[in-house]
Scaffold this motif. Structure first.
Motif, PDB file in Angstrom:
ATOM      1  N   ASN A 153       1.016  18.334   2.976  1.00 28.66           N
ATOM      2  CA  ASN A 153      -0.148  18.620   2.128  1.00 28.66           C
ATOM      3  C   ASN A 153      -0.338  17.585   1.026  1.00 28.66           C
ATOM      4  O   ASN A 153      -0.675  17.919  -0.106  1.00 28.66           O
ATOM      5  CB  ASN A 153      -0.005  20.025   1.524  1.00 28.66           C
ATOM      6  N   ASN A 154      -0.075  16.331   1.355  1.00 24.52           N
ATOM      7  CA  ASN A 154      -0.245  15.215   0.411  1.00 24.52           C
ATOM      8  C   ASN A 154       0.692  15.271  -0.797  1.00 24.52           C
ATOM      9  O   ASN A 154       0.574  14.477  -1.722  1.00 24.52           O
ATOM     10  CB  ASN A 154      -1.685  15.109  -0.081  1.00 24.52           C
ATOM     11  N   LYS A 155       1.654  16.200  -0.776  1.00 27.62           N
ATOM     12  CA  LYS A 155       2.637  16.269  -1.856  1.00 27.62           C
ATOM     13  C   LYS A 155       3.901  15.492  -1.514  1.00 27.62           C
ATOM     14  O   LYS A 155       4.745  15.252  -2.378  1.00 27.62           O
ATOM     15  CB  LYS A 155       2.981  17.733  -2.155  1.00 27.62           C
ATOM     16  N   ILE A 156       4.033  15.112  -0.269  1.00 30.02           N
ATOM     17  CA  ILE A 156       5.174  14.345   0.207  1.00 30.02           C
ATOM     18  C   ILE A 156       4.730  13.639   1.481  1.00 30.02           C
ATOM     19  O   ILE A 156       3.865  14.145   2.213  1.00 30.02           O
ATOM     20  CB  ILE A 156       6.402  15.261   0.479  1.00 30.02           C
ATOM     21  N   GLY A 157       5.278  12.459   1.750  1.00 30.50           N
ATOM     22  CA  GLY A 157       4.932  11.736   2.960  1.00 30.50           C
ATOM     23  C   GLY A 157       5.751  12.197   4.155  1.00 30.50           C
ATOM     24  O   GLY A 157       6.679  13.003   4.025  1.00 30.50           O
ATOM     25  N   VAL A 158       5.410  11.684   5.334  1.00 32.17           N
ATOM     26  CA  VAL A 158       6.101  12.075   6.571  1.00 32.17           C
ATOM     27  C   VAL A 158       6.477  10.832   7.369  1.00 32.17           C
ATOM     28  O   VAL A 158       5.623   9.970   7.628  1.00 32.17           O
ATOM     29  CB  VAL A 158       5.230  13.004   7.439  1.00 32.17           C
ATOM     30  N   PHE A 159       7.738  10.742   7.735  1.00 30.94           N
ATOM     31  CA  PHE A 159       8.225   9.769   8.708  1.00 30.94           C
ATOM     32  C   PHE A 159       8.191  10.449  10.074  1.00 30.94           C
ATOM     33  O   PHE A 159       8.853  11.476  10.265  1.00 30.94           O
ATOM     34  CB  PHE A 159       9.664   9.356   8.392  1.00 30.94           C
ATOM     35  N   ILE A 160       7.451   9.889  11.014  1.00 29.85           N
ATOM     36  CA  ILE A 160       7.293  10.488  12.341  1.00 29.85           C
ATOM     37  C   ILE A 160       8.122   9.692  13.339  1.00 29.85           C
ATOM     38  O   ILE A 160       7.759   8.573  13.709  1.00 29.85           O
ATOM     39  CB  ILE A 160       5.819  10.486  12.779  1.00 29.85           C
ATOM     40  N   GLU A 161       9.254  10.262  13.765  1.00 29.19           N
ATOM     41  CA  GLU A 161      10.037   9.583  14.806  1.00 29.19           C
ATOM     42  C   GLU A 161       9.575  10.046  16.180  1.00 29.19           C
ATOM     43  O   GLU A 161       9.554  11.248  16.471  1.00 29.19           O
ATOM     44  CB  GLU A 161      11.531   9.839  14.657  1.00 29.19           C
ATOM     45  N   ILE A 162       9.190   9.094  17.010  1.00 24.05           N
ATOM     46  CA  ILE A 162       8.849   9.395  18.406  1.00 24.05           C
ATOM     47  C   ILE A 162      10.163   9.477  19.170  1.00 24.05           C
ATOM     48  O   ILE A 162      10.847   8.480  19.375  1.00 24.05           O
ATOM     49  CB  ILE A 162       7.911   8.333  18.973  1.00 24.05           C
ATOM     50  N   LYS A 163      10.527  10.687  19.557  1.00 21.43           N
ATOM     51  CA  LYS A 163      11.865  10.955  20.093  1.00 21.43           C
ATOM     52  C   LYS A 163      11.863  10.901  21.617  1.00 21.43           C
ATOM     53  O   LYS A 163      11.025  11.523  22.268  1.00 21.43           O
ATOM     54  CB  LYS A 163      12.340  12.342  19.629  1.00 21.43           C
ATOM     55  N   SER A 164      12.820  10.172  22.171  1.00 23.65           N
ATOM     56  CA  SER A 164      13.003  10.102  23.624  1.00 23.65           C
ATOM     57  C   SER A 164      11.665   9.948  24.345  1.00 23.65           C
ATOM     58  O   SER A 164      11.279  10.793  25.157  1.00 23.65           O
ATOM     59  CB  SER A 164      13.728  11.356  24.129  1.00 23.65           C
ATOM     60  N   PRO A 165      10.934   8.877  24.100  1.00 24.63           N
ATOM     61  CA  PRO A 165       9.578   8.742  24.659  1.00 24.63           C
ATOM     62  C   PRO A 165       9.545   8.726  26.184  1.00 24.63           C
ATOM     63  O   PRO A 165       8.522   9.087  26.768  1.00 24.63           O
ATOM     64  CB  PRO A 165       9.088   7.415  24.075  1.00 24.63           C
ATOM     65  N   PHE A 166      10.658   8.361  26.809  1.00 25.26           N
ATOM     66  CA  PHE A 166      10.687   8.378  28.274  1.00 25.26           C
ATOM     67  C   PHE A 166      10.582   9.793  28.816  1.00 25.26           C
ATOM     68  O   PHE A 166      10.206  10.002  29.973  1.00 25.26           O
ATOM     69  CB  PHE A 166      11.971   7.711  28.784  1.00 25.26           C
ATOM     70  N   ASN A 167      10.892  10.804  27.998  1.00 22.87           N
ATOM     71  CA  ASN A 167      10.740  12.203  28.407  1.00 22.87           C
ATOM     72  C   ASN A 167       9.357  12.752  28.091  1.00 22.87           C
ATOM     73  O   ASN A 167       9.022  13.861  28.523  1.00 22.87           O
ATOM     74  CB  ASN A 167      11.788  13.086  27.715  1.00 22.87           C
ATOM     75  N   SER A 168       8.573  11.998  27.327  1.00 26.51           N
ATOM     76  CA  SER A 168       7.254  12.458  26.900  1.00 26.51           C
ATOM     77  C   SER A 168       6.216  11.364  27.133  1.00 26.51           C
ATOM     78  O   SER A 168       5.689  10.765  26.189  1.00 26.51           O
ATOM     79  CB  SER A 168       7.280  12.834  25.411  1.00 26.51           C
TER      80      SER A 168
ATOM     81  N   ARG B 216       0.829  -1.207   0.000  1.00 26.45           N
ATOM     82  CA  ARG B 216       0.000   0.000   0.000  1.00 26.45           C
ATOM     83  C   ARG B 216       0.859   1.251   0.000  1.00 26.45           C
ATOM     84  O   ARG B 216       0.599   2.202  -0.731  1.00 26.45           O
ATOM     85  CB  ARG B 216      -0.912  -0.017   1.236  1.00 26.45           C
ATOM     86  N   ILE B 217       1.902   1.246   0.805  1.00 23.23           N
ATOM     87  CA  ILE B 217       2.767   2.421   0.898  1.00 23.23           C
ATOM     88  C   ILE B 217       3.539   2.624  -0.385  1.00 23.23           C
ATOM     89  O   ILE B 217       3.699   3.743  -0.870  1.00 23.23           O
ATOM     90  CB  ILE B 217       3.711   2.278   2.099  1.00 23.23           C
TER      91      ILE B 217
ATOM     92  N   GLY C 215      -1.526   6.568   2.470  1.00 26.49           N
ATOM     93  CA  GLY C 215      -0.344   5.726   2.637  1.00 26.49           C
ATOM     94  C   GLY C 215       0.949   6.492   2.718  1.00 26.49           C
ATOM     95  O   GLY C 215       2.005   5.991   2.321  1.00 26.49           O
ATOM     96  N   GLN C 216       0.915   7.716   3.260  1.00 25.27           N
ATOM     97  CA  GLN C 216       2.098   8.571   3.288  1.00 25.27           C
ATOM     98  C   GLN C 216       2.601   8.840   4.707  1.00 25.27           C
ATOM     99  O   GLN C 216       3.213   9.869   4.968  1.00 25.27           O
ATOM    100  CB  GLN C 216       1.783   9.901   2.586  1.00 25.27           C
TER     101      GLN C 216
END
Length: 426
Positions: A166-181, A11-12, A205-206
């Motif tokens: 804006n659907n023109k490019i996808g996004v990789f979302i890194e969850i950073k230092s989750p122990f702090n958040s 799908r991606i 699928g982005q």
């Protein structure tokens, strides 16, 4: 590949192909007044272009690291816009939670390196970035550390990345230092489901979520099992560990510096796609393509996108390249005369004034070239971090702290008027 991974990977891949076609055309670079850039492909590039055209289906996804951290301040709107215009498939962001629970985009655990916190909140330079409220974060300048061009750049809200994409490019979302958040996995999962901009990206699928913390990744997988997920580890582990990771993750990401063909084979045998970070030279990019990786993350998506298409990656180059980086010398790295340094070379048949040229490493630590340095045709200049006696083939910055990472680093060369000339990785 397990059923969950197979579904998502197909799908991606399909959605990414569609998204890549809609990316805005790359804007032409402005040339320095004293040089006309040659934007024609070299003979080597033309040959590569034919090869790539024949095997475009095998090209890895291209991801801009922290937006486009090589050409704009990392994790800022300017960096996201650079990535969006680059023909990259995705840009990557780092999300954390403020003290009052607002998701914001920032990489480091403290504000010291990339903001003016010492001016706004003296004494809090080394406090956790998550100890600042959203209102306090908005008082910080997150752009001027990179260059004067970005003075006043703000730390973005998490949702700003989706608006820029804006659907023109996808996004990789890194969850950073989750122990702090604490609770950040729920915040991200809810935003992907309920925020219009994020949900639109998700449905096309982005979106991919990733992180180094396995427990956090598993928490996110439980909350959002249909969202593509990537586990990050600095080296590829054994097959048994990869098999366990594949129970909750679709993809595996690792440092390109430690990757070999056997590592690629182990990851793929576990049914996961494989990505690498942070690739900042075209030579390293080509090596990763040859290994068969599925995605490449780097700080210079504009330049790598040009390279992918057989164009000159640095069309504003005036003839100076980075010939080498001596990161780890015998003895003290800052010893007088012979410490760590970067080697510049004039590749043309004319003299080139490199006064004021800047060398940046991946953390944006800088070395500069002093006034009066004119490189003869074919000549080299060694630019040192530490102290020494300046001469025609050496300039010393008299720094008191190491700039180059002994384990390998990437550096970029900029002209005095701010044009990117070259990148190098060792």
């Amino acid at each position: 590949m397990n059923t969950r991974s197979h579904h998502k990977f197909d799908r991606i891949s399909q959605a990414t192909a569609a998204a890549a076609l809609s990316v805005a055309v790359l804007a032409p670079f402005a040339a320095p007044a004293h040089a006309q850039p040659d934007t024609r492909p070299t003979a080597e590039a033309a040959a590569k272009n034919e090869t790539r055209a024949a095997s475009s289906a095998n090209e890895p996804l291209l991801i801009g690291h922290r937006g486009a951290a090589g050409t704009a301040p990392e994790n800022t709107v300017s960096a996201f816009k650079d990535a969006r215009s680059s023909h990259a498939d995705y840009f990557e962001i780092d999300v954390q939670l403020s003290a009052d629970g607002v998701p914001f985009l920032f990489h480091d655990d403290t504000p010291a390196r990339t903001t003016n916190v010492e001016d706004v909140f003296p004494g809090r330079e080394n406090d956790p970035i998550t100890s600042f409220t959203w209102a306090e974060l908005q008082q910080l300048d997150a752009g001027s550390y990179f260059s004067d061009k970005f003075v006043g750049e703000k730390i973005p809200h998490f949702n700003d990345a989706a608006k820029i994409a804006n659907n023109k490019i996808g996004v990789f979302i890194e969850i950073k230092s989750p122990f702090n958040s604490p609770g950040i996995e729920r915040v991200v999962a809810d935003a992907l489901q309920n925020n219009r901009d994020w949900n639109r990206l998700l449905k096309s699928g982005q979106i991919e979520v990733l992180g180094f913390d396995a427990a956090s990744n598993q928490r996110f997988a439980a909350l959002a099992p249909d969202v593509s997920l990537q586990q990050l580890i600095g080296t590829v582990p054994d097959s048994a560990t990869l098999a366990q990771i594949a129970t909750y993750a679709d993809h595996f990401g690792t440092s390109y510096r430690t990757l070999d063909a056997a590592g690629v084979a182990r990851v793929k045998a576990a049914g996961m796609g494989i990505g690498v970070y942070t690739v900042n030279s075209t030579e390293a990019y080509d090596q990763m393509v040859a290994l068969g990786v599925d995605r490449v993350t780097g700080d210079f998506p504009v330049q790598f996108s040009r390279h992918e298409r057989g164009q000159k990656p640095f069309p504003q180059n005036t003839g100076v390249r980075i010939a080498g980086s001596i990161n780890d010398v015998p003895g003290n790295d800052l010893q007088p005369e012979t410490g760590e340094h970067v080697i510049l070379e004039n590749t043309t048949n004319r003299p080139i004034d490199v006064s004021g040229y800047i060398i940046r490493d991946a953390a944006n630590t800088q070395l500069t070239v002093g006034n009066g340095y004119i490189l003869a045709p074919g000549a080299q200049l060694r630019v040192y971090t530490g102290p020494g006696t300046n001469r025609s083939d050496a300039y010393y910055n008299n720094g008191t702290a190491n700039v180059l990472n002994n384990g390998g680093d990437s550096v970029a060369l900029w002209s005095a008027n701010g044009n990117l000339q070259d990148t190098f990785a060792n």
